[in-house]
Design a protein around this motif. Structure first.
Motif, PDB file in Angstrom:
ATOM      1  N   ILE A 188       9.113 -21.963  -7.011  1.00  0.00           N
ATOM      2  CA  ILE A 188       8.870 -23.363  -6.722  1.00  0.00           C
ATOM      3  C   ILE A 188       8.448 -24.037  -8.015  1.00  0.00           C
ATOM      4  O   ILE A 188       7.509 -23.593  -8.678  1.00  0.00           O
ATOM      5  CB  ILE A 188       7.804 -23.527  -5.627  1.00  0.00           C
ATOM      6  N   LEU A 189       9.144 -25.086  -8.371  1.00  0.00           N
ATOM      7  CA  LEU A 189       8.910 -25.794  -9.625  1.00  0.00           C
ATOM      8  C   LEU A 189       8.159 -27.095  -9.367  1.00  0.00           C
ATOM      9  O   LEU A 189       8.534 -27.873  -8.488  1.00  0.00           O
ATOM     10  CB  LEU A 189      10.252 -26.099 -10.294  1.00  0.00           C
ATOM     11  N   PHE A 190       7.084 -27.302 -10.120  1.00  0.00           N
ATOM     12  CA  PHE A 190       6.349 -28.568 -10.113  1.00  0.00           C
ATOM     13  C   PHE A 190       6.465 -29.165 -11.498  1.00  0.00           C
ATOM     14  O   PHE A 190       6.128 -28.516 -12.490  1.00  0.00           O
ATOM     15  CB  PHE A 190       4.877 -28.353  -9.753  1.00  0.00           C
ATOM     16  N   ILE A 191       6.953 -30.391 -11.573  1.00  0.00           N
ATOM     17  CA  ILE A 191       7.010 -31.111 -12.845  1.00  0.00           C
ATOM     18  C   ILE A 191       6.225 -32.392 -12.648  1.00  0.00           C
ATOM     19  O   ILE A 191       6.553 -33.206 -11.788  1.00  0.00           O
ATOM     20  CB  ILE A 191       8.456 -31.439 -13.254  1.00  0.00           C
ATOM     21  N   GLY A 192       5.151 -32.555 -13.413  1.00  0.00           N
ATOM     22  CA  GLY A 192       4.342 -33.753 -13.273  1.00  0.00           C
ATOM     23  C   GLY A 192       3.062 -33.649 -14.061  1.00  0.00           C
ATOM     24  O   GLY A 192       2.830 -32.705 -14.805  1.00  0.00           O
ATOM     25  N   GLY A 193       2.223 -34.621 -13.873  1.00  0.00           N
ATOM     26  CA  GLY A 193       0.943 -34.650 -14.557  1.00  0.00           C
ATOM     27  C   GLY A 193      -0.069 -33.734 -13.891  1.00  0.00           C
ATOM     28  O   GLY A 193      -0.099 -33.614 -12.671  1.00  0.00           O
ATOM     29  N   LYS A 233      -2.148 -37.268  -9.612  1.00  0.00           N
ATOM     30  CA  LYS A 233      -0.748 -36.870  -9.491  1.00  0.00           C
ATOM     31  C   LYS A 233      -0.554 -35.758  -8.458  1.00  0.00           C
ATOM     32  O   LYS A 233       0.543 -35.245  -8.297  1.00  0.00           O
ATOM     33  CB  LYS A 233      -0.207 -36.400 -10.848  1.00  0.00           C
ATOM     34  N   GLY A 234      -1.633 -35.353  -7.785  1.00  0.00           N
ATOM     35  CA  GLY A 234      -1.517 -34.376  -6.710  1.00  0.00           C
ATOM     36  C   GLY A 234      -1.662 -32.925  -7.115  1.00  0.00           C
ATOM     37  O   GLY A 234      -1.362 -32.023  -6.326  1.00  0.00           O
ATOM     38  N   ILE A 235      -2.132 -32.652  -8.318  1.00  0.00           N
ATOM     39  CA  ILE A 235      -2.234 -31.259  -8.753  1.00  0.00           C
ATOM     40  C   ILE A 235      -3.218 -30.474  -7.885  1.00  0.00           C
ATOM     41  O   ILE A 235      -3.019 -29.282  -7.659  1.00  0.00           O
ATOM     42  CB  ILE A 235      -2.576 -31.154 -10.258  1.00  0.00           C
ATOM     43  N   ASP A 236      -4.252 -31.122  -7.369  1.00  0.00           N
ATOM     44  CA  ASP A 236      -5.194 -30.420  -6.494  1.00  0.00           C
ATOM     45  C   ASP A 236      -4.499 -29.936  -5.226  1.00  0.00           C
ATOM     46  O   ASP A 236      -4.757 -28.824  -4.749  1.00  0.00           O
ATOM     47  CB  ASP A 236      -6.392 -31.311  -6.151  1.00  0.00           C
ATOM     48  N   THR A 237      -3.578 -30.721  -4.714  1.00  0.00           N
ATOM     49  CA  THR A 237      -2.806 -30.313  -3.537  1.00  0.00           C
ATOM     50  C   THR A 237      -1.901 -29.131  -3.873  1.00  0.00           C
ATOM     51  O   THR A 237      -1.767 -28.198  -3.082  1.00  0.00           O
ATOM     52  CB  THR A 237      -1.967 -31.494  -3.011  1.00  0.00           C
ATOM     53  N   ILE A 238      -1.283 -29.173  -5.036  1.00  0.00           N
ATOM     54  CA  ILE A 238      -0.421 -28.062  -5.473  1.00  0.00           C
ATOM     55  C   ILE A 238      -1.231 -26.772  -5.542  1.00  0.00           C
ATOM     56  O   ILE A 238      -0.780 -25.717  -5.083  1.00  0.00           O
ATOM     57  CB  ILE A 238       0.230 -28.368  -6.847  1.00  0.00           C
ATOM     58  N   PHE A 239      -2.444 -26.814  -6.098  1.00  0.00           N
ATOM     59  CA  PHE A 239      -3.271 -25.615  -6.189  1.00  0.00           C
ATOM     60  C   PHE A 239      -3.641 -25.075  -4.809  1.00  0.00           C
ATOM     61  O   PHE A 239      -3.682 -23.866  -4.588  1.00  0.00           O
ATOM     62  CB  PHE A 239      -4.529 -25.873  -7.021  1.00  0.00           C
ATOM     63  N   VAL A 285       5.010 -27.364 -14.772  1.00  0.00           N
ATOM     64  CA  VAL A 285       5.389 -27.923 -16.071  1.00  0.00           C
ATOM     65  C   VAL A 285       4.820 -29.337 -16.154  1.00  0.00           C
ATOM     66  O   VAL A 285       5.031 -30.146 -15.266  1.00  0.00           O
ATOM     67  CB  VAL A 285       6.929 -27.975 -16.228  1.00  0.00           C
ATOM     68  N   GLY A 286       4.077 -29.606 -17.203  1.00  0.00           N
ATOM     69  CA  GLY A 286       3.529 -30.950 -17.372  1.00  0.00           C
ATOM     70  C   GLY A 286       2.396 -30.959 -18.367  1.00  0.00           C
ATOM     71  O   GLY A 286       2.172 -30.009 -19.105  1.00  0.00           O
ATOM     72  N   SER A 287       1.676 -32.034 -18.367  1.00  0.00           N
ATOM     73  CA  SER A 287       0.530 -32.160 -19.263  1.00  0.00           C
ATOM     74  C   SER A 287      -0.544 -32.992 -18.578  1.00  0.00           C
ATOM     75  O   SER A 287      -0.316 -33.571 -17.533  1.00  0.00           O
ATOM     76  CB  SER A 287       0.956 -32.838 -20.576  1.00  0.00           C
ATOM     77  N   GLY A 288      -1.698 -33.032 -19.182  1.00  0.00           N
ATOM     78  CA  GLY A 288      -2.789 -33.814 -18.627  1.00  0.00           C
ATOM     79  C   GLY A 288      -4.013 -32.967 -18.397  1.00  0.00           C
ATOM     80  O   GLY A 288      -4.054 -31.797 -18.771  1.00  0.00           O
ATOM     81  N   GLY A 289      -4.978 -33.538 -17.757  1.00  0.00           N
ATOM     82  CA  GLY A 289      -6.204 -32.817 -17.514  1.00  0.00           C
ATOM     83  C   GLY A 289      -7.021 -33.509 -16.460  1.00  0.00           C
ATOM     84  O   GLY A 289      -6.515 -34.306 -15.678  1.00  0.00           O
ATOM     85  N   GLU A 290      -8.288 -33.202 -16.477  1.00  0.00           N
ATOM     86  CA  GLU A 290      -9.206 -33.784 -15.492  1.00  0.00           C
ATOM     87  C   GLU A 290      -9.332 -35.282 -15.696  1.00  0.00           C
ATOM     88  O   GLU A 290      -9.312 -35.780 -16.799  1.00  0.00           O
ATOM     89  CB  GLU A 290     -10.564 -33.128 -15.601  1.00  0.00           C
ATOM     90  N   GLU A 291      -9.474 -35.964 -14.566  1.00  0.00           N
ATOM     91  CA  GLU A 291      -9.695 -37.420 -14.630  1.00  0.00           C
ATOM     92  C   GLU A 291     -11.147 -37.726 -14.524  1.00  0.00           C
ATOM     93  O   GLU A 291     -11.907 -37.054 -13.929  1.00  0.00           O
ATOM     94  CB  GLU A 291      -8.950 -38.114 -13.471  1.00  0.00           C
TER      95      GLU A 291
END
Length: 64
Positions: free
Chosen positions: A24-29, A34-40, A58-64
């Motif tokens: 499963i591929l995730f591309i995003g922030g 951007k929903g990374i908490d949901t992905i985890f 795949v992506g970049s970014g960090g904590e808000e």
């Protein structure tokens, strides 16, 4: 389609995955917005249900 299937098989072999592995591929922030908490959460749940599922993030970014 045939070309994509061959590419998938090659990539799985290079990464040491079984032919029937699901990727499963995730591309995003990588931020909550951007929903990374949901992905985890999905990754954590899926690992208890099916050990043959692998995630590529795949992506970049960090904590808000």
């Amino acid at each position: 389609m045939k070309k994509n299937v061959l590419s998938r098989e090659r990539i799985k072999k290079e990464w040491g995955l079984q032919k029937d592995s699901k990727v499963i591929l995730f591309i995003g922030g990588f931020s909550v917005g951007k929903g990374i908490d949901t992905i985890f959460k999905i990754i954590e749940k899926s690992n208890t249900l099916d050990k043959n599922v692998h995630f590529l993030l795949v992506g970049s970014g960090g904590e808000e």
